[in-house]
Structures are given as structure tokens and as C-alpha cells.
Design a protein around this motif. Structure first.
Motif, PDB file in Angstrom:
ATOM      1  N   GLU A  79     -11.527 -13.475  12.164  1.00 60.52           N
ATOM      2  CA  GLU A  79     -11.783 -13.302  13.604  1.00 60.52           C
ATOM      3  C   GLU A  79     -13.235 -13.595  13.975  1.00 60.52           C
ATOM      4  OE1 GLU A  79      -9.910  -9.980  15.478  1.00 60.52           O
ATOM      5  OE2 GLU A  79      -8.392  -9.875  13.920  1.00 60.52           O
ATOM      6  N   GLU A 120     -14.159  -9.205   8.960  1.00 60.03           N
ATOM      7  CA  GLU A 120     -13.688  -8.797  10.282  1.00 60.03           C
ATOM      8  C   GLU A 120     -14.749  -7.935  10.978  1.00 60.03           C
ATOM      9  OE1 GLU A 120      -9.966  -6.859   9.630  1.00 60.03           O
ATOM     10  OE2 GLU A 120      -9.159  -7.488  11.547  1.00 60.03           O
ATOM     11  N   PRO A 125       0.303 -10.865  15.098  1.00 58.94           N
ATOM     12  CA  PRO A 125      -0.096  -9.616  15.744  1.00 58.94           C
ATOM     13  C   PRO A 125      -0.953  -8.740  14.834  1.00 58.94           C
ATOM     14  CG  PRO A 125       2.316  -9.869  15.714  1.00 58.94           C
ATOM     15  CD  PRO A 125       1.753 -10.991  14.921  1.00 58.94           C
ATOM     16  N   ASN A 126      -1.525  -7.698  15.391  1.00 62.67           N
ATOM     17  CA  ASN A 126      -2.288  -6.732  14.598  1.00 62.67           C
ATOM     18  C   ASN A 126      -1.404  -6.205  13.471  1.00 62.67           C
ATOM     19  OD1 ASN A 126      -3.596  -5.557  17.669  1.00 62.67           O
ATOM     20  ND2 ASN A 126      -4.732  -6.677  16.155  1.00 62.67           N
ATOM     21  N   GLY A 127      -1.986  -6.127  12.292  1.00 66.51           N
ATOM     22  CA  GLY A 127      -1.261  -5.544  11.164  1.00 66.51           C
ATOM     23  C   GLY A 127      -0.253  -6.469  10.515  1.00 66.51           C
ATOM     24  N   SER A 128      -0.310  -7.779  10.807  1.00 64.83           N
ATOM     25  CA  SER A 128       0.728  -8.671  10.276  1.00 64.83           C
ATOM     26  C   SER A 128       0.367  -9.254   8.911  1.00 64.83           C
ATOM     27  CB  SER A 128       1.014  -9.800  11.274  1.00 64.83           C
ATOM     28  OG  SER A 128      -0.166 -10.487  11.596  1.00 64.83           O
ATOM     29  N   GLY A 129      -0.862  -9.026   8.434  1.00 63.86           N
ATOM     30  CA  GLY A 129      -1.196  -9.460   7.077  1.00 63.86           C
ATOM     31  C   GLY A 129      -2.266 -10.533   6.966  1.00 63.86           C
ATOM     32  N   LYS A 130      -2.932 -10.863   8.061  1.00 61.51           N
ATOM     33  CA  LYS A 130      -3.938 -11.938   8.032  1.00 61.51           C
ATOM     34  C   LYS A 130      -5.144 -11.560   7.175  1.00 61.51           C
ATOM     35  CE  LYS A 130      -4.444 -11.708  12.487  1.00 61.51           C
ATOM     36  NZ  LYS A 130      -3.550 -10.585  12.818  1.00 61.51           N
ATOM     37  N   SER A 131      -5.725 -10.382   7.460  1.00 57.65           N
ATOM     38  CA  SER A 131      -6.907  -9.971   6.691  1.00 57.65           C
ATOM     39  C   SER A 131      -6.534  -9.710   5.231  1.00 57.65           C
ATOM     40  CB  SER A 131      -7.536  -8.712   7.284  1.00 57.65           C
ATOM     41  OG  SER A 131      -7.987  -8.979   8.589  1.00 57.65           O
ATOM     42  N   THR A 132      -5.333  -9.191   5.025  1.00 54.51           N
ATOM     43  CA  THR A 132      -4.879  -8.948   3.650  1.00 54.51           C
ATOM     44  C   THR A 132      -4.840 -10.267   2.874  1.00 54.51           C
ATOM     45  OG1 THR A 132      -3.558  -7.091   4.437  1.00 54.51           O
ATOM     46  CG2 THR A 132      -2.984  -7.988   2.276  1.00 54.51           C
ATOM     47  N   HIS A 171      -7.009 -14.253  17.385  1.00 57.21           N
ATOM     48  CA  HIS A 171      -5.989 -13.945  18.380  1.00 57.21           C
ATOM     49  C   HIS A 171      -6.144 -14.853  19.599  1.00 57.21           C
ATOM     50  CE1 HIS A 171      -4.544 -10.410  16.313  1.00 57.21           C
ATOM     51  NE2 HIS A 171      -5.794 -10.026  16.124  1.00 57.21           N
ATOM     52  N   TYR A 196       0.857  -1.186   0.000  1.00 58.68           N
ATOM     53  CA  TYR A 196       0.000   0.000   0.000  1.00 58.68           C
ATOM     54  C   TYR A 196       0.889   1.230   0.000  1.00 58.68           C
ATOM     55  CZ  TYR A 196      -4.083  -2.797   1.227  1.00 58.68           C
ATOM     56  OH  TYR A 196      -5.109  -3.704   1.230  1.00 58.68           O
ATOM     57  N   ALA A 221       2.107  -4.975   3.108  1.00 54.90           N
ATOM     58  CA  ALA A 221       1.102  -5.642   3.944  1.00 54.90           C
ATOM     59  C   ALA A 221       1.282  -7.153   3.890  1.00 54.90           C
ATOM     60  CB  ALA A 221      -0.297  -5.261   3.480  1.00 54.90           C
ATOM     61  N   VAL A 227       3.747   0.504   2.520  1.00 55.95           N
ATOM     62  CA  VAL A 227       3.611  -0.525   3.552  1.00 55.95           C
ATOM     63  C   VAL A 227       3.549  -1.849   2.814  1.00 55.95           C
ATOM     64  CG1 VAL A 227       2.143  -1.457   5.379  1.00 55.95           C
ATOM     65  CG2 VAL A 227       2.171   0.999   4.934  1.00 55.95           C
TER      66      VAL A 227
HETATM   67  N1  LIG Z   1      -6.286  -0.098   2.669  1.00 55.19           N
HETATM   68  C1  LIG Z   1      -5.105   0.001   3.270  1.00 55.19           C
HETATM   69  N2  LIG Z   1      -4.313   1.071   3.075  1.00 55.19           N
HETATM   70  C2  LIG Z   1      -3.108   1.170   3.662  1.00 55.19           C
HETATM   71  N3  LIG Z   1      -2.579   0.209   4.465  1.00 55.19           N
HETATM   72  C3  LIG Z   1      -3.318  -0.876   4.693  1.00 55.19           C
HETATM   73  C4  LIG Z   1      -4.612  -1.064   4.111  1.00 55.19           C
HETATM   74  N4  LIG Z   1      -5.121  -2.247   4.524  1.00 55.19           N
HETATM   75  C5  LIG Z   1      -4.180  -2.802   5.319  1.00 55.19           C
HETATM   76  N5  LIG Z   1      -3.106  -1.990   5.428  1.00 55.19           N
HETATM   77  C6  LIG Z   1      -1.876  -2.248   6.202  1.00 55.19           C
HETATM   78  O1  LIG Z   1      -1.430  -3.550   5.884  1.00 55.19           O
HETATM   79  C7  LIG Z   1      -0.888  -4.198   7.019  1.00 55.19           C
HETATM   80  C8  LIG Z   1      -1.570  -5.551   7.200  1.00 55.19           C
HETATM   81  O2  LIG Z   1      -2.934  -5.335   7.567  1.00 55.19           O
HETATM   82  P1  LIG Z   1      -3.971  -6.518   7.856  1.00 55.19           P
HETATM   83  O3  LIG Z   1      -5.310  -5.870   7.952  1.00 55.19           O
HETATM   84  O4  LIG Z   1      -3.792  -7.582   6.853  1.00 55.19           O
HETATM   85  O5  LIG Z   1      -3.483  -7.024   9.268  1.00 55.19           O
HETATM   86  P2  LIG Z   1      -4.134  -8.153  10.207  1.00 55.19           P
HETATM   87  O6  LIG Z   1      -3.070  -9.187  10.428  1.00 55.19           O
HETATM   88  O7  LIG Z   1      -5.431  -8.597   9.694  1.00 55.19           O
HETATM   89  O8  LIG Z   1      -4.304  -7.321  11.574  1.00 55.19           O
HETATM   90  P3  LIG Z   1      -5.480  -7.405  12.704  1.00 55.19           P
HETATM   91  O9  LIG Z   1      -5.056  -8.484  13.656  1.00 55.19           O
HETATM   92  O10 LIG Z   1      -5.385  -6.045  13.351  1.00 55.19           O
HETATM   93  O11 LIG Z   1      -6.779  -7.629  12.035  1.00 55.19           O
HETATM   94  C9  LIG Z   1      -1.060  -3.233   8.177  1.00 55.19           C
HETATM   95  O12 LIG Z   1       0.144  -2.528   8.340  1.00 55.19           O
HETATM   96  C10 LIG Z   1      -2.141  -2.294   7.695  1.00 55.19           C
HETATM   97  O13 LIG Z   1      -2.004  -1.025   8.276  1.00 55.19           O
END
Ligand SMILES: Nc1ncnc2c1ncn2[C@@H]1O[C@H](COP(=O)(O)OP(=O)(O)OP(=O)(O)O)[C@@H](O)[C@H]1O
Ligand SMILES: [Mg+2]
Length: 289
Positions: free
Chosen positions: A168, A91, A47-54, A200, A17, A28, A26
């Protein structure tokens, strides 16, 4: 021999991103290779932001990768056949608060092309499956968080998909509600479904997942079956019923010493309950008439 068709597969999947000022990005998700076999329950941890939802969104085709490929049953995520075979609990699901549980499922069922008696039968089946009998006639705005997650699960399953993505599924749900969702995932597995979920709550993951991948900063840092990852290879635990008297403990120590197990290598301990086991046992005992 044909190569196996994975329920979900990624090859070098990468998502970046751009940050607002465009100079930096970033990452992701960084070159993810993942293979989930049909019938598996696969946990995405990190952890939060580690890429799971991506990862989930890329596999669903909701966002595009910068590099690499995502495949669903060997097809691209945009393929209609692939789409028919997947269900998704986001989510933060968004529902219409003025619709009742029944109306919500009718709405999503119709979007999937279901109609009439077939749709009614499917809704009855799903309401039973997620235990939402008391929410059928109530508008969703009056639902608790646990009820919303369960209607979300029912929505994800309306078209009887083979592969479910649950982002989640137990977030914000109380321990009893979480245990019900856990049992539901196990039931889906028995039905032969593939489930990919993020969470988590490690204890819960441990109870349902066949395999897990742990993410950190967009990279997969560990992957394996729970059996492999959690079996302590350096020790064997022997459990006996009840408490060990001093005399019997001495006797056991003598026997172990004869086999060459002595000193600090030998430990006696009482097995411990997990907090979740204790909580559920206590709460459920209270509910007995
Ligand atoms: N639309 C977006 N624009 C910019 N950055 C993004 C976007 N979506 C996700 N990110 C970034 O990508 C990284 C991975 O995000 P992701 O949502 O995949 O994390 P996650 O593992 O699902 O976290 P969580 O446990 O908080 O749900 C994070 O740094 C997030 O800030
Ligand atoms: Mg997430």
C-alpha cells in the motif's frame, strides 16, 4: 530449454494462524500459486484481510508458510543473494522521528553495507528520485504522511534492489502525492525493476500494473493482464473529436445500419474523465504561475 526464472514465485503457499482458543484457525492464505516475471509491475488487490500482506511477508521470508513454497529469483526467501535483491516498503513503516531524511537514508544504507562517497551519491540520487529535497534536513517527526511514504520508498531502494515489494505505497497520501508515487513505479519499471505492490486504489493500479491478482478470503480468485481483464470483448468504442451534431449522428447511424449495426446495439456516448484525471488537471492548472 531452461524453465524461466521468475522474480517471485509461490507454489501452493498456505499460511494459517491459530485463533486464541486453538480450536480454530484463520486461513490467511490458501494454496497460492503465483508467478511474477522479471520487469513486471504486479498488483495485489482484494478486500481488507484477504491475504495481500501475508503473501508479501511470506515472499520476504518474514513469516513461515504452513505449506508450500516461496521463491525469489529461484532462491528461497532466506537466501542471502535473494535478500540482496529485494527491497520492502511495509504497510506501516516505522522510522525514528528524531532522524532527518538524510540521516534515515544513511542509517539504512549502512545496514546494507554502503559507506562513504558511494552512500552519499546514492542518497542524493534517491532524494531526487522521490522528490524529497525539502525533507533532507528535517526530522521525520515533522513529515507529512506523503513524505513518510516517500522516505520509505527511498529506504526500500537504497541498495538498488531488482525486486520491490510495496505494501500500500499510496495509503493516506493525497492525489498529487499518489500520482508521484505512481510515476515513480513507472520509472522503476523503465529501469527494468520488478514491482509487486498492494493497493485499494483501483484507478492507480490500472495505471501502473501489467498484471493483477484479486484475492478474497485468502484465495486468489482472478488473475490476468489488465489488457485482457479490462478489454470489453463484446463492444467497440469509436471516439470522434468534439460534439456530434444531430445531422452527423444520423449520417453515422445510416452508415452503421448498412453494416448491420442497428437498434440498441448501437450507442453514442461522450468519453468520461476519471475523477483522478479531473482532480489532477484542476489542481495542476491552479499551480501554474
Ligand atoms: N499475526 C496474525 N495473527 C492472526 N491472524 C493474522 C495475523 N496476520 C494476519 N492475520 C489474518 O490473516 C488474514 C489476512 O491478513 P492480511 O494482513 O494478509 O490481509 P490484507 O489483504 O493485507 O488486508 P489489508 O487490506 O487490511 O491490509 C486476516 O484475516 C488477518 O486477520
Ligand atoms: Mg495488508
Amino acid at each position: 530449454m531452461d524453465s524461466p526464472v521468475f522474480a517471485a514465485e509461490t507454489l501452493g503457499l498456505t499460511k494459517r494462524y491459530p485463533l486464541a482458543w486453538k480450536r480454530r484457525v484463520v486461513v490467511a492464505l490458501n494454496k497460492l500459486d503465483l508467478q511474477v516475471r522479471p520487469g513486471e509491475v504486479f498488483g495485489l488487490l482484494g478486500p481488507n484481510g484477504s491475504g495481500k500482506s501475508t503473501t508479501i511477508k511470506l515472499l520476504l521470508g518474514l513469516i513461515r508458510p504452513n505449506e508450500g513454497e516461496a521463491r525469489i529469483f529461484g532462491l528461497g526467501p532466506d537466501d542471502l543473494e535473494a535478500r540482496r535483491r529485494i527491497g520492502f516498503l511495509p504497510e506501516n513503516p516505522y522510522f525514528y522521528g528524531f532522524l532527518t531524511g538524510d540521516e534515515t537514508l544513511q542509517f539504512f544504507g549502512k545496514l546494507c553495507g554502503l559507506r562513504g562517497a558511494k552512500l552519499t551519491a546514492r542518497i542524493n540520487e534517491l532524494i531526487d528520485l522521490v522528490s524529497l529535497q525539502n525533507g533532507r534536513e528535517r526530522p521525520l517527526r515533522s513529515y507529512s504522511k506523503g513524505m513518510l511514504q516517500r522516505i520509505g520508498l527511498a529506504q526500500a531502494m537504497i541498495h538498488d534492489p531488482d525486486l520491490l515489494f510495496l505494501d500500500e505505497p499510496t495509503a493516506g497520501v493525497d492525489p498529487q502525492g499518489s500520482a508521484q508515487i505512481r510515476d515513480l513505479i513507472l520509472r522503476l519499471k523503465k529501469m527494468g525493476k520488478t514491482v509487486i505492490f498492494s493497493s485499494h486504489l483501483l484507478e492507480q493500479v490500472q495505471e501502473v500494473a501489467d498484471r493483477v491478482a484479486i484475492f478474497s478470503l485468502g484465495r486468489k480468485v482472478l488473475e490476468g493482464s489488465l489488457d485482457d481483464l479490462l478489454t470489453e470483448k463484446e463492444a467497440t468504442l469509436v471516439s470522434v473529436p468534439g460534439e456530434l451534431t444531430d445531422a452527423r449522428r444520423d449520417e453515422l447511424e445510416r452508415l452503421l445500419a448498412q453494416s448491420g449495426f442497428t437498434g440498441a446495439n448501437v450507442q453514442f456516448s461522450r468519453p468520461r474523465l476519471s475523477l483522478e484525471q479531473l482532480y489532477l488537471r484542476t489542481v495542476e492548472a491552479e499551480r501554474q504561475p
